[in-house]
Design a protein around this motif. Sequence first.
Motif, mmCIF file in Angstrom:
data_model
loop_
_atom_site.group_PDB
_atom_site.id
_atom_site.type_symbol
_atom_site.label_atom_id
_atom_site.label_comp_id
_atom_site.label_asym_id
_atom_site.label_seq_id
_atom_site.Cartn_x
_atom_site.Cartn_y
_atom_site.Cartn_z
ATOM 1 N N LEU A 19 0.835 -1.205 0.000
ATOM 2 C CA LEU A 19 0.000 0.000 0.000
ATOM 3 C C LEU A 19 0.867 1.251 0.000
ATOM 4 O O LEU A 19 2.013 1.230 0.465
ATOM 5 N N PRO A 20 0.360 2.364 -0.509
ATOM 6 C CA PRO A 20 1.115 3.619 -0.458
ATOM 7 C C PRO A 20 1.464 3.957 0.992
ATOM 8 O O PRO A 20 0.591 3.902 1.873
ATOM 9 N N PHE A 21 2.710 4.276 1.243
ATOM 10 C CA PHE A 21 3.115 4.644 2.593
ATOM 11 C C PHE A 21 2.448 5.973 2.971
ATOM 12 O O PHE A 21 2.335 6.885 2.143
ATOM 13 N N ASP A 22 2.011 6.064 4.216
ATOM 14 C CA ASP A 22 1.371 7.288 4.699
ATOM 15 C C ASP A 22 2.422 8.353 5.001
ATOM 16 O O ASP A 22 3.452 8.075 5.613
ATOM 17 N N ASN A 23 2.145 9.560 4.592
ATOM 18 C CA ASN A 23 2.981 10.699 4.943
ATOM 19 C C ASN A 23 2.455 11.276 6.256
ATOM 20 O O ASN A 23 1.405 11.903 6.297
ATOM 21 N N MET A 24 3.188 11.060 7.341
ATOM 22 C CA MET A 24 2.754 11.501 8.670
ATOM 23 C C MET A 24 3.368 12.849 9.045
ATOM 24 O O MET A 24 3.240 13.302 10.170
ATOM 25 N N SER A 25 4.062 13.488 8.087
ATOM 26 C CA SER A 25 4.819 14.698 8.411
ATOM 27 C C SER A 25 3.967 15.957 8.435
ATOM 28 O O SER A 25 4.401 16.982 8.949
ATOM 29 N N GLY A 26 2.767 15.909 7.838
ATOM 30 C CA GLY A 26 1.968 17.119 7.723
ATOM 31 C C GLY A 26 2.477 18.050 6.640
ATOM 32 O O GLY A 26 2.005 19.186 6.514
ATOM 33 N N ASP A 27 3.458 17.594 5.873
ATOM 34 C CA ASP A 27 4.039 18.400 4.809
ATOM 35 C C ASP A 27 3.750 17.717 3.479
ATOM 36 O O ASP A 27 4.328 16.664 3.178
ATOM 37 N N PRO A 28 2.860 18.272 2.662
ATOM 38 C CA PRO A 28 2.502 17.623 1.386
ATOM 39 C C PRO A 28 3.701 17.371 0.489
ATOM 40 O O PRO A 28 3.683 16.457 -0.332
ATOM 41 N N GLU A 29 4.785 18.157 0.654
ATOM 42 C CA GLU A 29 5.951 17.956 -0.188
ATOM 43 C C GLU A 29 6.648 16.625 0.106
ATOM 44 O O GLU A 29 7.448 16.153 -0.708
ATOM 45 N N GLN A 30 6.354 16.047 1.261
ATOM 46 C CA GLN A 30 6.978 14.764 1.596
ATOM 47 C C GLN A 30 6.251 13.582 0.966
ATOM 48 O O GLN A 30 6.693 12.428 1.084
ATOM 49 N N ASP A 31 5.119 13.859 0.306
ATOM 50 C CA ASP A 31 4.386 12.771 -0.348
ATOM 51 C C ASP A 31 5.258 12.036 -1.364
ATOM 52 O O ASP A 31 5.160 10.819 -1.520
#
Length: 592
Positions: A204-216
């Motif tokens: 599954l796509p890894f979740d970006n937990m950083s709150g920063d869309p650029e880390q997607d």
Amino acid sequence: MAEGRVQRRLAAILAADVAGYSRLMGEDEEGTLAALTAHLSEAIEPCIAEHRGRVVKTTGDGLLAEFASVVDAVQCALAFQDAMGKRNGPVPEARRIEFRIGVNLGDVIIQDDDVFGDGVNVAARIEGLARPGGICLSRAARDQVRDRMAIALHDLGEVAVKNITRPVRCFAVGPDTADESASQQAPPPEPAAKTSDKPSVAVLPFDNMSGDPEQDYFADGMSEDIITALSKLRWFFVIARNSTFSYKGKSPDVRQVARELGVRYVLEGSVRKAGNRLRIAAQLIDGETGNHLWAERYDRQVEDIFAVQDEITQRVVGAIEPQLYAAENLRIQSKPPESLDAWGCVIRSLWHLGRFTKGDNEEARQLLRQAVALSPNYAKAHSVLAFAEARMVFFGGDIDTTLSSAREIAQTAVALDDDEPWGYFSVGYIVCFTSRYDEAIAWYRRAIELNENFALAHGNMAAALALGGQPDAAIEAVDLAIRMSPRDPFNYSYLHFAAIAHFAAERYTEGVACEEQALRERPNFTPALRFLAACHAGLGEMEKARSAIAEVLRLTPESSIKRDVYGQVAYAGENDRERYAAALRQVGLPEE
């Protein structure tokens, strides 16, 4: 008690583990750790002491406790869960720390206040069958309490559990367990895709937990790289990116994902970046039950983001490959051997080969011959059969005849599929027996080129490096193999190869430590006992060395200097070989 003799006793073992621990830590590491520490010190450890048990060890997300009485253990488990229910009452459901508990009665090995053996393993495995907040008993534990305690039990039937030869009859505690268990295990009603005959996995796509869309981009890159790396392992069926990325931004139930995509296993993960720190978590889940098979967390400094991505991909793939082997073995354990297909025969054979006994090796050979008969062009079946055949050297097989047969089978495997890494691995393993270490290393490296996450090839290459005069390179190969596959059933052999390297480098203390750890995993592994004796002798610890050799001669009376120092696999360097012979001669190993 005589030095060297294994101490055993019958004990009730309670194993407890936090359900959903990886998720809880990923969401709030400090809060989860603080809450768990408080639960242990304020409620759980006092409860165990009150019921006349002792905490053997804590394991980060769980604990192991020993009791003299099964009744005490089960009463403790009930009080434990009751206390946790009360403590969790005011806590939001998503943040509750809920334990699963398994209780077993069995024979255990005692060493330095720790406990080992099947008695412990069964408790640890059946704990995973309990619902969060629930308790599961083995049949042995149930038989001791059913006429002594007024508790409701739900029969879960015979369950195949990892690293235990026979299925274990299990019982869940609680009047409503059957209904709850059924509701938890029932698949959702959506139409299911057809499951592949191969072991199948969806990333599954890894979740970006950083709150920063650029880390997607980084989270997506992790998922894509893992899909690509898994796809290179040709025994996997891996769902393509376009299918799994349809779940991006959602929080689907993994059992529903498995059903919709027709896979047995689901890998999910998350990425969290804070300043210059990066935390990546991954977990492998059984798509039928929702149980976690493996979980790991990686903390890194973000200096070269792409180097980190490559490293974590390698670590994740290297770790989950043996986990899937183990999970597949569990899945087929309940099937009679004659009903297995060629793939099932190979998987079951690998479990037997990891146990390193004459009986298990013979069982593996029979299964692999069955696989070859079912699928004559299946290169991997031939490759693993060559490995099993060569191993007969350790169990009394004539070296020339055995290696000739194994070499012929391995050559057939390579001819059938020159891109199958197992074929090159098996040739390297066989060549190593003839002390042609540089040639063996070249074969192992070819296997690793085809599958850089092939922990067994890295680990066994360490033997050729250690015996061939490259002890430091051997230690590096062992470290890499164990990092790739920390729960690998062959790790005892890698530790033994590390000890061979340490002896060559005259690092006897390190050699003793490696062999002691290897022997905790395989107590009757005579090659480890011989090098343990040699390392003790190097340290001047002659009584310990003699005790180890006495155990070697008890297990393999045919052992001798001629057979075990100068025959089979020997140091290439004369100095190392003669120092090893002198150490074993000094502590009682006969010349012939």
